[in-house]
Design a protein around this motif. Structure first.
Motif, mmCIF file in Angstrom:
data_model
loop_
_atom_site.group_PDB
_atom_site.id
_atom_site.type_symbol
_atom_site.label_atom_id
_atom_site.label_comp_id
_atom_site.label_asym_id
_atom_site.label_seq_id
_atom_site.Cartn_x
_atom_site.Cartn_y
_atom_site.Cartn_z
ATOM 1 N N VAL A 12 0.843 -1.202 0.000
ATOM 2 C CA VAL A 12 0.000 0.000 0.000
ATOM 3 C C VAL A 12 0.877 1.250 0.000
ATOM 4 C CG1 VAL A 12 -1.638 1.343 1.387
ATOM 5 C CG2 VAL A 12 -2.002 -1.104 1.042
ATOM 6 N N LEU A 13 1.924 1.249 0.778
ATOM 7 C CA LEU A 13 2.835 2.393 0.830
ATOM 8 C C LEU A 13 3.515 2.613 -0.521
ATOM 9 C CD1 LEU A 13 4.167 4.591 2.561
ATOM 10 C CD2 LEU A 13 5.944 2.925 3.102
ATOM 11 N N VAL A 14 3.968 1.539 -1.154
ATOM 12 C CA VAL A 14 4.616 1.649 -2.467
ATOM 13 C C VAL A 14 3.640 2.200 -3.499
ATOM 14 C CG1 VAL A 14 5.611 0.309 -4.366
ATOM 15 C CG2 VAL A 14 6.356 -0.095 -2.018
ATOM 16 N N VAL A 15 2.422 1.712 -3.498
ATOM 17 C CA VAL A 15 1.420 2.194 -4.442
ATOM 18 C C VAL A 15 1.135 3.678 -4.200
ATOM 19 C CG1 VAL A 15 -1.015 2.018 -5.094
ATOM 20 C CG2 VAL A 15 0.374 -0.041 -4.852
ATOM 21 N N LEU A 18 4.120 5.734 -5.539
ATOM 22 C CA LEU A 18 4.072 5.783 -6.999
ATOM 23 C C LEU A 18 2.954 6.701 -7.488
ATOM 24 C CD1 LEU A 18 4.756 2.053 -7.912
ATOM 25 C CD2 LEU A 18 6.291 4.011 -8.202
ATOM 26 N N TYR A 19 1.815 6.662 -6.828
ATOM 27 C CA TYR A 19 0.696 7.541 -7.186
ATOM 28 C C TYR A 19 1.090 9.009 -7.048
ATOM 29 C CZ TYR A 19 -3.718 10.042 -6.792
ATOM 30 O OH TYR A 19 -4.732 10.951 -6.951
ATOM 31 N N VAL A 20 1.740 9.355 -5.944
ATOM 32 C CA VAL A 20 2.158 10.748 -5.731
ATOM 33 C C VAL A 20 3.172 11.153 -6.787
ATOM 34 C CG1 VAL A 20 3.389 12.294 -4.156
ATOM 35 C CG2 VAL A 20 1.638 10.767 -3.268
ATOM 36 N N ILE A 21 4.126 10.285 -7.089
ATOM 37 C CA ILE A 21 5.151 10.613 -8.090
ATOM 38 C C ILE A 21 4.535 10.806 -9.468
ATOM 39 C CG2 ILE A 21 7.150 9.686 -9.336
ATOM 40 C CD1 ILE A 21 7.987 8.365 -6.677
ATOM 41 N N ILE A 22 3.605 9.957 -9.830
ATOM 42 C CA ILE A 22 2.999 10.029 -11.163
ATOM 43 C C ILE A 22 2.071 11.230 -11.278
ATOM 44 C CG2 ILE A 22 1.387 8.865 -12.728
ATOM 45 C CD1 ILE A 22 2.651 6.207 -11.717
ATOM 46 N N THR A 23 1.271 11.494 -10.255
ATOM 47 C CA THR A 23 0.284 12.567 -10.362
ATOM 48 C C THR A 23 0.863 13.950 -10.119
ATOM 49 O OG1 THR A 23 -0.371 12.298 -8.043
ATOM 50 C CG2 THR A 23 -1.638 11.071 -9.710
ATOM 51 N N ARG A 27 5.763 18.022 -6.522
ATOM 52 C CA ARG A 27 5.549 17.874 -5.082
ATOM 53 C C ARG A 27 6.354 16.705 -4.530
ATOM 54 N NH1 ARG A 27 -0.231 18.369 -2.430
ATOM 55 N NH2 ARG A 27 0.248 20.517 -2.974
ATOM 56 N N ALA A 28 6.451 15.617 -5.297
ATOM 57 C CA ALA A 28 7.250 14.470 -4.870
ATOM 58 C C ALA A 28 8.711 14.877 -4.737
ATOM 59 C CB ALA A 28 7.099 13.322 -5.864
ATOM 60 N N ALA A 29 9.203 15.687 -5.663
ATOM 61 C CA ALA A 29 10.584 16.167 -5.586
ATOM 62 C C ALA A 29 10.776 17.037 -4.350
ATOM 63 C CB ALA A 29 10.940 16.945 -6.838
ATOM 64 N N ASP A 30 9.776 17.851 -4.016
ATOM 65 C CA ASP A 30 9.853 18.665 -2.804
ATOM 66 C C ASP A 30 9.943 17.782 -1.561
ATOM 67 O OD1 ASP A 30 9.748 21.011 -4.245
ATOM 68 O OD2 ASP A 30 7.583 21.294 -3.967
#
Length: 59
Positions: A12-15, A18-23, A27-30
């Motif tokens: 669940v954490l991995v998904v 990945l969802y945050v990185i893709i969408t 923000r993921a880089a931040d």
């Protein structure tokens, strides 16, 4: 049973990551930058403490 729950939690954490990185990659880089800044600050604090100890605890 506990092993299965742990595996499910990791999946669940991995998904979610990945969802945050893709969408929202910006923000993921931040989030990654904030994490590395925290690690850097912690390492600097440990280094300062070790220097203080080596100097005999004198300010």
């Amino acid at each position: 049973m506990a092993v299965n729950a742990k595996k499910i939690a990791v999946y669940v954490l991995v998904v979610f990551v990945l969802y945050v990185i893709i969408t929202d990659p910006a923000r993921a880089a931040d989030y990654v930058q904030i994490g590395f800044e925290g690690i850097s600050d912690a390492a600097k604090a440990i280094g300062d403490f070790m220097t203080w100890v080596v100097n005999g605890g004198n300010s």
